[in-house]
Design a protein around this motif. Structure first.
Motif, PDB file in Angstrom:
ATOM      1  N   ASN A  31       9.925  52.391  71.556  1.00 17.84           N
ATOM      2  CA  ASN A  31      10.264  53.369  70.522  1.00 17.84           C
ATOM      3  C   ASN A  31      10.127  52.731  69.142  1.00 17.84           C
ATOM      4  O   ASN A  31      10.086  51.516  69.016  1.00 17.84           O
ATOM      5  N   TYR A  32      10.067  53.601  68.137  1.00 21.12           N
ATOM      6  CA  TYR A  32       9.966  53.116  66.762  1.00 21.12           C
ATOM      7  C   TYR A  32      11.306  53.276  66.059  1.00 21.12           C
ATOM      8  O   TYR A  32      12.075  54.182  66.365  1.00 21.12           O
ATOM      9  N   GLY A  33      11.571  52.383  65.129  1.00 18.27           N
ATOM     10  CA  GLY A  33      12.782  52.456  64.328  1.00 18.27           C
ATOM     11  C   GLY A  33      12.450  52.226  62.876  1.00 18.27           C
ATOM     12  O   GLY A  33      11.397  51.691  62.531  1.00 18.27           O
ATOM     13  N   LYS A  34      13.362  52.655  62.027  1.00 24.60           N
ATOM     14  CA  LYS A  34      13.198  52.458  60.587  1.00 24.60           C
ATOM     15  C   LYS A  34      14.565  52.130  60.006  1.00 24.60           C
ATOM     16  O   LYS A  34      15.564  52.766  60.347  1.00 24.60           O
ATOM     17  N   LYS A  35      14.609  51.130  59.156  1.00 23.11           N
ATOM     18  CA  LYS A  35      15.836  50.748  58.465  1.00 23.11           C
ATOM     19  C   LYS A  35      15.532  50.702  56.983  1.00 23.11           C
ATOM     20  O   LYS A  35      14.583  50.048  56.546  1.00 23.11           O
ATOM     21  N   GLU A  36      16.335  51.414  56.220  1.00 25.26           N
ATOM     22  CA  GLU A  36      16.170  51.442  54.771  1.00 25.26           C
ATOM     23  C   GLU A  36      17.255  50.605  54.115  1.00 25.26           C
ATOM     24  O   GLU A  36      18.347  50.470  54.650  1.00 25.26           O
ATOM     25  N   ARG A  37      16.936  50.053  52.987  1.00 27.21           N
ATOM     26  CA  ARG A  37      17.877  49.251  52.187  1.00 27.21           C
ATOM     27  C   ARG A  37      18.450  48.095  52.998  1.00 27.21           C
ATOM     28  O   ARG A  37      19.650  47.980  53.192  1.00 27.21           O
ATOM     29  N   CYS A  38      17.553  47.241  53.492  1.00 23.91           N
ATOM     30  CA  CYS A  38      17.930  46.057  54.267  1.00 23.91           C
ATOM     31  C   CYS A  38      17.863  44.810  53.403  1.00 23.91           C
ATOM     32  O   CYS A  38      17.120  44.755  52.430  1.00 23.91           O
ATOM     33  N   VAL A  39      18.624  43.808  53.817  1.00 23.83           N
ATOM     34  CA  VAL A  39      18.539  42.483  53.216  1.00 23.83           C
ATOM     35  C   VAL A  39      18.511  41.457  54.342  1.00 23.83           C
ATOM     36  O   VAL A  39      19.022  41.702  55.431  1.00 23.83           O
ATOM     37  N   LEU A  40      17.898  40.338  54.073  1.00 20.57           N
ATOM     38  CA  LEU A  40      17.859  39.235  55.026  1.00 20.57           C
ATOM     39  C   LEU A  40      19.213  38.540  55.017  1.00 20.57           C
ATOM     40  O   LEU A  40      19.740  38.223  53.955  1.00 20.57           O
ATOM     41  N   GLY A  67      26.300  47.967  55.037  1.00 24.74           N
ATOM     42  CA  GLY A  67      26.632  47.952  56.456  1.00 24.74           C
ATOM     43  C   GLY A  67      27.464  46.742  56.822  1.00 24.74           C
ATOM     44  O   GLY A  67      27.496  45.750  56.104  1.00 24.74           O
ATOM     45  N   LYS A  68      28.142  46.845  57.956  1.00 24.57           N
ATOM     46  CA  LYS A  68      29.002  45.750  58.388  1.00 24.57           C
ATOM     47  C   LYS A  68      28.408  44.961  59.545  1.00 24.57           C
ATOM     48  O   LYS A  68      28.885  43.896  59.878  1.00 24.57           O
ATOM     49  N   HIS A  69      27.363  45.510  60.161  1.00 24.97           N
ATOM     50  CA  HIS A  69      26.804  44.874  61.344  1.00 24.97           C
ATOM     51  C   HIS A  69      25.396  44.359  61.076  1.00 24.97           C
ATOM     52  O   HIS A  69      24.585  45.021  60.432  1.00 24.97           O
ATOM     53  N   ASP A  70      25.120  43.183  61.593  1.00 21.03           N
ATOM     54  CA  ASP A  70      23.778  42.602  61.511  1.00 21.03           C
ATOM     55  C   ASP A  70      22.948  43.124  62.672  1.00 21.03           C
ATOM     56  O   ASP A  70      23.475  43.507  63.711  1.00 21.03           O
ATOM     57  N   PHE A  71      21.630  43.108  62.508  1.00 21.05           N
ATOM     58  CA  PHE A  71      20.720  43.460  63.592  1.00 21.05           C
ATOM     59  C   PHE A  71      19.511  42.545  63.516  1.00 21.05           C
ATOM     60  O   PHE A  71      19.213  41.974  62.472  1.00 21.05           O
ATOM     61  N   SER A  72      18.845  42.389  64.639  1.00 21.96           N
ATOM     62  CA  SER A  72      17.669  41.511  64.723  1.00 21.96           C
ATOM     63  C   SER A  72      16.427  42.333  65.010  1.00 21.96           C
ATOM     64  O   SER A  72      16.479  43.317  65.755  1.00 21.96           O
ATOM     65  N   VAL A  73      15.321  41.897  64.427  1.00 26.25           N
ATOM     66  CA  VAL A  73      14.021  42.518  64.662  1.00 26.25           C
ATOM     67  C   VAL A  73      13.017  41.401  64.899  1.00 26.25           C
ATOM     68  O   VAL A  73      13.000  40.418  64.157  1.00 26.25           O
TER      69      VAL A  73
END
Length: 90
Positions: A31-40, A67-73
């Motif tokens: 599936n595809y995902g999109k995240k807006e306004r992200c920072v490393l 956001g309060k949670h980190d995610f990995s890509v």
């Protein structure tokens, strides 16, 4: 002609302090995902150290602004950066 950006340039821009960006990516399940306004998410203030970690494990640790949670890509599964298609051969 479609405008593209090289993966090296993408990673370089992501490593800039306080750089906010939008990414589109494929998930492991296809599936595809999109995240807006992200920072490393940075473990240190050393850009070179961050790039080495990214290249070694192939993962980007990100957080949405506010956001309060980190995610990995996975780097290899990135599709676009700030609306520009990523070219892995550029």
């Amino acid at each position: 002609m479609i405008q593209t950006i090289g993966i090296g340039e993408v990673l370089s821009e992501m490593c800039q302090p306080s750089n906010v960006f939008t990414i589109e990516y494929r998930k492991v399940d296809g599936n595809y995902g999109k995240k807006e306004r992200c920072v490393l998410v940075r473990g240190s203030n050393n850009d070179l150290s961050e790039r080495k970690k990214m290249n070694r494990n192939g993962l980007l640790l990100l957080r949405e602004v506010g956001g309060k949670h980190d995610f990995s890509v996975y780097i290899d599964l990135l599709v676009s950066f700030n609306g520009t298609e990523i070219d892995f051969h550029k």
